[in-house]
Design an enzyme around this catalytic site. Sequence first.
Site, short mmCIF file in Angstrom:
data_model
loop_
_atom_site.label_atom_id
_atom_site.label_comp_id
_atom_site.label_asym_id
_atom_site.label_seq_id
_atom_site.Cartn_x
_atom_site.Cartn_y
_atom_site.Cartn_z
N ASP A 25 0.88 -1.18 0.00
CA ASP A 25 0.00 0.00 0.00
C ASP A 25 0.92 1.23 0.00
O ASP A 25 1.35 1.67 1.05
CB ASP A 25 -0.88 -0.04 1.26
CG ASP A 25 -1.77 1.19 1.36
OD1 ASP A 25 -1.99 1.85 0.34
OD2 ASP A 25 -2.24 1.48 2.48
N GLU A 48 -1.74 -1.46 -4.33
CA GLU A 48 -2.97 -0.67 -4.32
C GLU A 48 -2.99 0.29 -5.50
O GLU A 48 -2.04 1.03 -5.75
CB GLU A 48 -3.12 0.12 -3.01
CG GLU A 48 -4.47 0.81 -2.93
CD GLU A 48 -4.78 1.36 -1.54
OE1 GLU A 48 -4.84 0.57 -0.60
OE2 GLU A 48 -4.97 2.57 -1.43
N ASP A 51 -1.95 1.09 7.68
CA ASP A 51 -1.30 0.86 6.38
C ASP A 51 -0.73 -0.55 6.28
O ASP A 51 -0.71 -1.14 5.19
CB ASP A 51 -0.19 1.90 6.14
CG ASP A 51 -0.75 3.30 5.97
OD1 ASP A 51 -1.90 3.41 5.51
OD2 ASP A 51 -0.05 4.27 6.28
#
Lengths: 164, 164
Positions: free
Chosen positions: A8, A68, A141
Amino acid sequence: MSVILGIDPGLASTGFGLVKEKGGELTLLSYGVIKTPPTRKVPDRLFVIYTKLHEIFEKYDIDQVSVEKIFFNTNLKTVVNVSEARGVAMLVISEFGKEIFEYTPLEAKKALIGNGRASKRDVQFAVQRILNMKKKPTPDDAADGIALALCHIYTLPYIRSIEA
Amino acid sequence: MSVILGIDPGLASTGFGLVKEKGGELTLLSYGVIKTPPTRKVPDRLFVIYTKLHEIFEKYDIDQVSVEKIFFNTNLKTVVNVSEARGVAMLVISEFGKEIFEYTPLEAKKALIGNGRASKRDVQFAVQRILNMKKKPTPDDAADGIALALCHIYTLPYIRSIEA
């Protein structure tokens, strides 16, 4: 057996999660965040992300990487910073000759929880339950990094059956 | 004496221009574009940009780097792709320990032509005239790379006088 790395990307904090899948059994190998100091210039912060990702790719035998995809409903400043970090992550993926798969936050949440609008807390809870973790994965995260790896693992069987 | 590298990042085409400034005299050392094949995946295209920029930094003794800042009046898809390429360019700048300076296209045009709304052709003409080039610099992205280097050189004396 597959080892999937979920990333991410973010300039201040890049989450990651490393999940091994073997015969339907899932094992969490590693997870965490790469934090960069806000006092440093952007090029140097990107260099920190680059170096840490390199270490992860060198340490583990990664098969595929799930990253992501930019969610366009955020502000432009965020898009720029996230994309710069994403660019560096993709560079490392290419350097190590790995395949990239991309999922939006909505797709990852749908794959794990069945609801694309689930909260950060829902994601942490789902990750904890799926991987039988003693405590919930933090920070957010890092949980998102693991969720991306899981999302890719859940999506794989469908891809395989289409190919077969 | 200063050697300034201007970079106009882009996923398909990254323009660059290398200008030497010595006692007010300007010499164009190199310019061109790094093109990446649209048929390849984004990580591999970013790797091409990374490798070619590395070659430029290894070949020349660069003092400072001038990079195009994102212009927010473009569409989001462009912002993402340009930022990913920008991320890789900034990584190389950090790897080689160079200082980064950033200018918007508007600032670069203003510095060279005095008009932030000048056309691509105006920029090519100005670059050709300033550097006494036999023909106009092509393609556009290469001219923009040179323009960024020149913009930084023109801005420097003011910075120096403030510091003095």
